[in-house]
Design an enzyme around this catalytic site. Sequence first.
Site, short mmCIF file in Angstrom:
data_model
loop_
_atom_site.label_atom_id
_atom_site.label_comp_id
_atom_site.label_asym_id
_atom_site.label_seq_id
_atom_site.Cartn_x
_atom_site.Cartn_y
_atom_site.Cartn_z
N ASP A 40 0.82 -1.23 0.00
CA ASP A 40 0.00 0.00 0.00
C ASP A 40 0.85 1.27 0.00
O ASP A 40 0.42 2.30 0.52
CB ASP A 40 -0.96 0.03 1.22
CG ASP A 40 -1.73 -1.27 1.35
OD1 ASP A 40 -2.27 -1.72 0.33
OD2 ASP A 40 -1.75 -1.84 2.45
N LYS A 43 2.32 2.28 -5.09
CA LYS A 43 3.01 1.80 -6.29
C LYS A 43 2.18 2.02 -7.55
O LYS A 43 2.69 2.32 -8.60
CB LYS A 43 3.31 0.31 -6.18
CG LYS A 43 4.20 -0.06 -5.04
CD LYS A 43 4.34 -1.56 -4.93
CE LYS A 43 3.07 -2.26 -4.55
NZ LYS A 43 2.59 -2.01 -3.19
N GLY A 67 -4.33 -4.34 -4.00
CA GLY A 67 -5.26 -3.28 -4.38
C GLY A 67 -4.49 -2.04 -4.73
O GLY A 67 -3.66 -1.58 -3.95
N HIS A 68 -4.69 -1.54 -5.93
CA HIS A 68 -4.01 -0.33 -6.36
C HIS A 68 -5.05 0.75 -6.60
O HIS A 68 -5.98 0.54 -7.36
CB HIS A 68 -3.25 -0.57 -7.67
CG HIS A 68 -2.03 -1.40 -7.50
ND1 HIS A 68 -1.37 -1.98 -8.55
CD2 HIS A 68 -1.35 -1.74 -6.40
CE1 HIS A 68 -0.33 -2.65 -8.08
NE2 HIS A 68 -0.30 -2.52 -6.78
N GLN A 250 1.89 -5.91 -3.32
CA GLN A 250 2.28 -5.95 -1.90
C GLN A 250 3.58 -5.15 -1.65
O GLN A 250 3.85 -4.20 -2.35
CB GLN A 250 2.43 -7.40 -1.40
CG GLN A 250 1.11 -8.12 -1.25
CD GLN A 250 0.69 -8.87 -2.49
OE1 GLN A 250 1.50 -9.41 -3.18
NE2 GLN A 250 -0.59 -8.91 -2.76
P1 IMP Z 1 -2.62 -12.84 1.73
O1 IMP Z 1 -1.68 -12.31 0.70
O2 IMP Z 1 -4.06 -12.50 1.44
O3 IMP Z 1 -2.41 -14.28 2.01
O4 IMP Z 1 -2.30 -12.09 3.11
C1 IMP Z 1 -1.06 -12.25 3.78
C2 IMP Z 1 -0.62 -10.95 4.43
O5 IMP Z 1 -0.30 -10.01 3.41
C3 IMP Z 1 -1.70 -10.27 5.28
O6 IMP Z 1 -1.09 -9.59 6.35
C4 IMP Z 1 -2.33 -9.27 4.33
O7 IMP Z 1 -2.93 -8.20 5.00
C5 IMP Z 1 -1.08 -8.84 3.56
N1 IMP Z 1 -1.40 -8.33 2.21
C6 IMP Z 1 -1.74 -9.04 1.13
N2 IMP Z 1 -1.93 -8.23 0.08
C7 IMP Z 1 -1.68 -6.99 0.50
C8 IMP Z 1 -1.65 -5.70 -0.14
O8 IMP Z 1 -1.90 -5.54 -1.33
N3 IMP Z 1 -1.33 -4.65 0.66
C9 IMP Z 1 -1.01 -4.78 1.96
N4 IMP Z 1 -0.99 -5.96 2.59
C10 IMP Z 1 -1.32 -7.05 1.87
#
Ligand code: IMP
Length: 453
Positions: A40, A43, A67-68, A250
């Site tokens: 977040d 990017k 999410g962008h 991420q």
């Molecule tokens: P997962 O990728 O849904 O398995 O989540 C694993 C960890 O990554 C969790 O702490 C999520 O909140 C974090 N996470 C996954 N995608 C994002 C993102 O796009 N932004 C911020 N955190 C993320």
Amino acid sequence: MFPAISMSSSRRAILSSNDTNLEKHVQMPATIILGGQWGDEGKGKLTDALAGTAQMVVRANGGSNAGHTVKTSQGVFKLHLVPSGILNPACICVIGAGVVIEPGTLISELAGLRNRGIDVSNLRISDRAHLVLPYHPELDRLEETRREQDEIGTTLRGNGPAYSDKVARHGLRICDLMRPDILRRKLSIELDSKNQQLSQLYGEPELDFNEIYQSLIGWADELRPFVTATEVLVQDSLVADKSILIECAQGAMLDIDYGSYPYVTSSSPTAAGACQGAGIAPNQVERVVAVYKAYSTRVGGGPMPAELHDDTGQLIRERGKEYGTTTGRPRRTGWFDAVAARHTSRLNGVTDVAVTLIDVLDVFEEIRYCASYNIGGKPQSHLPALVDDLVDARPNWTTLPGWQTETTEMRTFAELPSTLKGYLFELETILDSRVRFVGVGPGREQLIDRDAE
Ligand code: IMP
């Protein structure tokens, strides 16, 4: 407009003086954009801005967990799977082999873009990308529940289980989706074992094969026009001297190897992961642009030594509108964590830094950053492997004066207050890399490029 990203003349000269035949194989190298913290960082906005000169944007990892948010004159776009370069009609947008795709989510995202007049015909989807299938979100949810207080806080989109299947060699891919006969055979084998898991381990109802198969067949037809061997496309584009941006989802602190394991995502949001996921070689990369927020945020569980649980943390959350794009969850907030940031800057060979959301700090009398950790009474300046040590880590703060000046209307680096520049120079020392971009707000025009001055 940002200057186009080009190969340094010295590299071209070295290659051509050694072997003239080599010159025709020399390619315009790629630029990687990654998040330097826990995701977040903004990017999408940077990719969108740089996509103005890039001819191709490739998304390298993650899935609809990402999410962008991109704000343009056409409004605010919240993208999950489609690369943010889609808003530039001259840009080819690739979803690379390293991404996991939930077809229904992708199709709704494409429909949403089309409804707002965005042409999506420039999208290309890797036939090697893995599928997120209906049992994956189900298993994600059940596994999180089983972990109880140790839950990861995943986005519940099924990305972890889909990547687990990929590595365990049980995954189904886009190429399978394109072949109904093969899909039927493989899905029936996989669903059989997943249904046993659902019913016997978790006591949950089994999923219906025909229901899943029929929806997949419908989705397959919708996605077919976009599917191709994207690694070939990417390599051909490099040979044709096209400029390519590789976009990681991420942030590098969520990396499966170098993040705060197990509180991480299931892919590699790093420069190395970007190469793998996009289908390019490390020596085809010229620049690694890392995006850091001027402070820290994190969603989900896991340690965050620089977290603030006080009014300052709340003020950062409100000013930065720190609520998840994908889940709407309030993000945890804190001051900039220099230990984590230096860890990701070094491991990713960062060449350029973008500091975003600096305007969020406009109101503070003092700015802090976490210079080192105190673990078990001992100072430590590198990230411990053991998550329990990271949980115990207490921040050693460095305090700097704030600038208490509104920066959202500033458009050049020169205009920025000298105290703010002082903070940026301190970040440069921490990251051992130059701050090139500074974000003073969510709009496209609110991204200052120091090199454009
Ligand atoms: P997962 O990728 O849904 O398995 O989540 C694993 C960890 O990554 C969790 O702490 C999520 O909140 C974090 N996470 C996954 N995608 C994002 C993102 O796009 N932004 C911020 N955190 C993320």
